[in-house]
Design an enzyme around this catalytic site. Structure first.
Site, PDB file in Angstrom:
ATOM      1  N   SER A 122       0.855  -1.141   0.061  1.00  9.77           N
ATOM      2  CA  SER A 122       0.001  -0.013   0.010  1.00  9.77           C
ATOM      3  C   SER A 122       0.813   1.496  -0.048  1.00  9.77           C
ATOM      4  O   SER A 122       1.563   1.473  -1.032  1.00  9.77           O
ATOM      5  CB  SER A 122      -0.943  -0.092   1.206  1.00  9.77           C
ATOM      6  OG  SER A 122      -2.032   1.005   1.084  1.00  9.77           O
ATOM      7  N   ASP A 155     -10.050  -3.210  -5.743  1.00  8.03           N
ATOM      8  CA  ASP A 155      -9.397  -2.530  -4.416  1.00  8.03           C
ATOM      9  C   ASP A 155     -10.280  -1.167  -4.370  1.00  8.03           C
ATOM     10  O   ASP A 155     -10.200  -0.535  -5.111  1.00  8.03           O
ATOM     11  CB  ASP A 155      -8.033  -2.237  -4.798  1.00  8.03           C
ATOM     12  CG  ASP A 155      -7.370  -1.789  -3.444  1.00  8.03           C
ATOM     13  OD1 ASP A 155      -8.039  -1.137  -2.689  1.00  8.03           O
ATOM     14  OD2 ASP A 155      -6.240  -2.170  -3.110  1.00  8.03           O
ATOM     15  N   HIS A 200      -8.688  -4.721  -0.791  1.00 11.59           N
ATOM     16  CA  HIS A 200      -7.326  -3.957  -0.463  1.00 11.59           C
ATOM     17  C   HIS A 200      -6.560  -4.610   0.662  1.00 11.59           C
ATOM     18  O   HIS A 200      -7.001  -4.767   1.901  1.00 11.59           O
ATOM     19  CB  HIS A 200      -7.733  -2.588   0.009  1.00 11.59           C
ATOM     20  CG  HIS A 200      -6.381  -1.659   0.205  1.00 11.59           C
ATOM     21  ND1 HIS A 200      -5.760  -1.246  -0.859  1.00 11.59           N
ATOM     22  CD2 HIS A 200      -5.672  -1.258   1.479  1.00 11.59           C
ATOM     23  CE1 HIS A 200      -4.354  -0.257  -0.048  1.00 11.59           C
ATOM     24  NE2 HIS A 200      -4.592  -0.636   0.963  1.00 11.59           N
TER      25      HIS A 200
END
Length: 458
Positions: free
Chosen positions: A230, A359, A388
């Site tokens: 991320s 996502d 995610h």
């Protein structure tokens, strides 16, 4: 979405350059160099990717997959020893924590190991299964061994304790594959105090750079590899681009990278769920983190603590904190500067990117499909489903851990890392782009994100 959930199967796709191929030299098993062969990066990534992506049919979309990351998970018993680094760059003074994976041990109770004085640790104490290295242990760390070593960056406000991070580490460090690993915790994260108002942002590559230099000196024979999740994936991608041909990593994986921060922010606030659930949740996480360090952060002359407390969404936090902290005029300027999408063109080591197309945070419209078609050094692996940092399989496993571990293991054990990879262009000579010497003076510099001109060229 399609009815893929009925069979628990997500579509897997690999995106890469069709004309330029990165050739990697494979190792020989009998020492005969004449038997060495080449494998393209795309072929290696295809070999590393499972044939199917079977996810939990009850978590049948990206929102459910993402939401499930907040539920209690199966324990993953990874133990750490922590080293505190003092920043070696005056522009980014302060300290940060790096957690090294070590064999299981009985948790110590001595003052030094648990930082009883809370010199570097928040009052609530260290994360689970984590203690500080003693001075004697630090002195005994240097080694001439050649075990592969993985350097990991976590996501927003996370740390080495995160379940998704440990799920990725587990196949490499708990299954006796011979890997060493460490996690670079962002400043103020993982229960670490900060000594100055310098926190982290989406392109804060300086701490990672310092750690890599230290690792090269401490473990001179270990091949280094990178892994980011991320926000950490965005930071790692920027680092790889900044380092270019001088990068010390042999290969890297970036997972759930948001890529284009401005575009992702706009997409996030286009829907009620994106704004009121995801953006608001991330903002609250950031405000909680800031409150842990409020005495230090409030010393910064450009931070208005009352304004920070009024923020509701993550872009408002970035406007109130990140922009003034780093000198950006707006959060938009911060997003444009910190986005890693253009860094792809400057990377000169093999890397694999993994994104789920559903996502809700690292959104599909920000995924740089075209950029991956223009570089031989990277392959983009997408799944139609996964959320995610979710990719939950039935039973609680995380699918993304498989291609990550497979790719890194193949690079470390089947590729001759002493031979630099080479680029092969399969287009006919007449189709190839002319060399820079024969084209106009204008050229694009990825890490400057600007069009530049060779003024002296004629």
């Amino acid at each position: 979405m399609s009815l893929a959930w009925l069979s628990s199967g997500a579509k897997i796709s690999l995106h890469h350059s069709q004309h330029q191929q990165l050739l990697l030299k494979t190792k020989t098993r009998d020492g005969d160099s004449d038997k060495e062969d080449n494998i393209t990066l795309a072929e290696l990534c295809r070999k590393a990717t499972p044939e199917t992506c079977k996810l939990n049919p009850f978590l049948f979309n990206g929102h459910l997959q993402t939401a499930w990351t907040t539920t209690p998970a199966v324990e993953i018993p990874i133990f750490y020893k922590r080293k505190i680094f003092q920043a070696d760059e005056s522009n980014f003074e302060g300290h940060f924590a790096v957690d090294f994976v070590v064999p299981p041990y009985d948790m110590p109770t001595n003052d030094e190991a648990v930082d009883k004085e809370r010199t570097y640790t928040l009052p609530s104490g260290l994360p689970p299964r984590t203690s500080l290295f003693s001075n004697e242990e630090l002195e005994s760390l240097p080694s001439d061994d050649s075990r592969p070593m993985l350097v990991v960056l976590h996501g927003l406000t996370g740390g080495s304790h995160e379940v998704y991070l440990r799920a990725a580490l587990a196949p490499l460090v708990l299954e006796d594959r011979g890997w060493e690993a460490c996690v670079v915790n962002a400043r103020g994260c993982a229960q670490t105090k900060i000594g100055t108002p310098v926190l982290f942002n989406a392109r804060s590559t300086w701490d990672l750079r310092q750690v890599v230099k230290w690792l090269r000196k401490t473990f001179p024979n270990r091949p280094l590899f990178g892994l980011g999740f991320s926000l950490g994936a965005n930071i790692l991608t920027n680092y790889l681009g900044e380092e270019g041909e001088d990068c010390a990593f042999k290969a890297a994986v970036v997972c759930a990278n948001p890529w284009n921060l401005e575009l992702s922010s706009r997409a996030l606030h286009r829907t009620w769920l994106g704004a009121e659930v995801y953006s608001a949740h991330m903002n609250n996480s950031l405000k909680r983190l800031l409150s842990d360090h409020i005495e230090v952060v409030s010393q910064h002359p450009k931070i208005d603590v009352e304004e920070v407390q009024k923020t509701r969404y993550i872009y408002e936090f970035d406007r109130a904190v990140q922009a003034p902290l780093w000198g950006y005029p707006t959060e938009g300027a911060y997003y444009r500067d910190a986005s890693s999408v253009d860094s792809i063109a400057a990377i000169r080591i093999p890397f694999l990117a993994i994104n789920a197309e559903d996502d809700p945070i690292s959104v599909q419209e920000a995924i740089p499909y075209d950029e991956f078609k223009q570089t031989p050094y990277g392959v983009l692996l997408t799944t139609s489903w996964g959320g995610h940092l979710g990719w939950f399989e039935f039973g609680g496993g995380r699918w993304f851990a498989k291609p990550i571990a497979n790719f890194l293991d193949l690079m470390a054990k089947e590729i001759n890392l002493s031979v630099p990879p080479t680029v092969r262009d399969t287009r006919a000579q007449s189709q190839k782009i002319p060399s820079e010497a024969t084209v106009a003076r204008a050229h694009y510099e990825p890490m400057r994100r600007k069009l530049a001109f060779n003024v002296g060229q004629k």
